[in-house]
Design an enzyme around this catalytic site. Structure first.
Site, mmCIF file in Angstrom:
data_model
loop_
_atom_site.group_PDB
_atom_site.id
_atom_site.type_symbol
_atom_site.label_atom_id
_atom_site.label_comp_id
_atom_site.label_asym_id
_atom_site.label_seq_id
_atom_site.Cartn_x
_atom_site.Cartn_y
_atom_site.Cartn_z
ATOM 1 N N ASN A 132 -64.873 8.139 -6.737
ATOM 2 C CA ASN A 132 -65.108 6.743 -7.083
ATOM 3 C C ASN A 132 -66.510 6.264 -6.739
ATOM 4 O O ASN A 132 -67.032 5.363 -7.396
ATOM 5 C CB ASN A 132 -64.069 5.866 -6.376
ATOM 6 C CG ASN A 132 -64.397 4.392 -6.466
ATOM 7 O OD1 ASN A 132 -64.232 3.767 -7.512
ATOM 8 N ND2 ASN A 132 -64.898 3.821 -5.365
ATOM 9 N N TYR A 179 -77.379 5.158 -15.160
ATOM 10 C CA TYR A 179 -75.952 4.957 -14.906
ATOM 11 C C TYR A 179 -75.106 5.462 -16.070
ATOM 12 O O TYR A 179 -74.141 6.210 -15.875
ATOM 13 C CB TYR A 179 -75.686 3.464 -14.666
ATOM 14 C CG TYR A 179 -74.216 3.126 -14.528
ATOM 15 C CD1 TYR A 179 -73.549 3.333 -13.321
ATOM 16 C CD2 TYR A 179 -73.495 2.599 -15.599
ATOM 17 C CE1 TYR A 179 -72.206 3.032 -13.192
ATOM 18 C CE2 TYR A 179 -72.152 2.294 -15.473
ATOM 19 C CZ TYR A 179 -71.510 2.501 -14.268
ATOM 20 O OH TYR A 179 -70.184 2.201 -14.151
#
Length: 288
Positions: A123, A186
């Site tokens: 995560n 990202y």
């Protein structure tokens, strides 16, 4: 500020948007993960924090990681305030997933804390790095955290599971960005995680290890929304007109790593509100 932005700001003052809240169902205390042992990276806030709570609520023990012991201690205190009975099943380990050289030692610490791992949730992640403004330093930091760390930690955990004949789960937190044209470090990293999810799933299923991913859209986490999401979830650029909330992602994470989903292999479950799939207008693709 552009004229368009100024006009939009004034329009917002004159015609304020409707406050939006989410009405969702959350899992009641259950035994879906009883006896399971999870490792959740980036578990001090946002999606990782809520997944930790959901796993504990479903009977698992959990180790959360983060880069700061202070933040880990704060997160543990908040988790135990939710339910004091969880305090004997939740632990923390300081782990910077971008620091590959000591991931093995960190994982040994995780095993010592809770006696094993049969669920890994990748995560931990950083946002940003748009091509118009990204420095090389920022690019490396985002890629190393979001992709490189996942690559090497997954390998460590997979070797451990295979050696110990553990038929476990690896769940990668992807993003709606993994379905979009890439315009940032990202987004590139999330494309990489989507590909790795499929590759790991193919390699590890012969060993009984199930690998899948969840792709959230814009979610009301501290990374994207500084103010409390309990106040207002309104998001003008979203097709659904609201942010997702971390609890929604956490509920589905429980299901994805439970025995209900042993035949879901190499899949990316989209929780994007359509973003990246049928809607792209929430991203600016201007090149400067």
């Amino acid at each position: 500020m552009s004229i368009k932005s100024v006009i939009k700001s004034f329009a917002g003052l004159i015609f304020p948007p409707k406050v939006v809240k989410a009405e969702i169902s959350t899992l009641a205390p259950n035994e879906l993960l009883t006896g399971r042992k999870a490792l959740i990276t980036g578990g001090t806030s946002g999606i990782g924090f809520e997944i930790a709570k959901a796993f504990l609520n479903s009977g698992a023990s959990v180790v959360i990681t983060g880069c700061s012991q202070e933040r880990l201690d704060s997160a543990l205190n908040k988790i135990c305030e939710t339910n004091l009975e969880w305090k004997d099943r939740v632990f923390s380990v300081v782990m910077d997933v971008s620091n590959i050289s000591y991931l093995e030692d960190c994982f040994v610490n995780v095993i010592q804390k809770q006696g094993g791992v049969d669920i890994l949730v990748n995560n931990a992640g950083l946002e940003g790095g748009h091509i118009n403004i990204c420095s090389e330093e920022d690019f490396d930091k985002i890629i190393n955290t979001n992709m490189k760390g996942v690559f090497f930690l997954s390998r460590i955990v997979a070797h451990y599971m295979i050696k110990n004949k553990i038929k476990g789960n690896i769940l990668n937190i992807c993003s709606s960005s993994s379905f979009r044209p890439a315009n940032s470090a990202y987004t590139m990293s999330k494309w990489g995680i989507r590909g790795l999810t499929e590759g790991l799933a193919r390699m590890l299923i012969p060993h009984g290890i199930v690998v899948n991913g969840i792709a959230p859209g814009m979610t009301a986490t501290p990374m994207l929304k500084k103010n409390s999401y309990n106040d207002d979830l309104y998001l003008d650029v979203a097709l659904t007109k609201r942010y997702a909330i971390p609890e929604e992602i956490a509920n589905m994470a429980v299901v994805m790593v439970s025995n209900m989903c042993r035949m879901v292999v190499g899949d990316i479950l989209c929780m994007t509100g359509g973003a990246g799939l049928v809607y792209h207008e929430d991203v600016n693709y201007n090149f400067e």
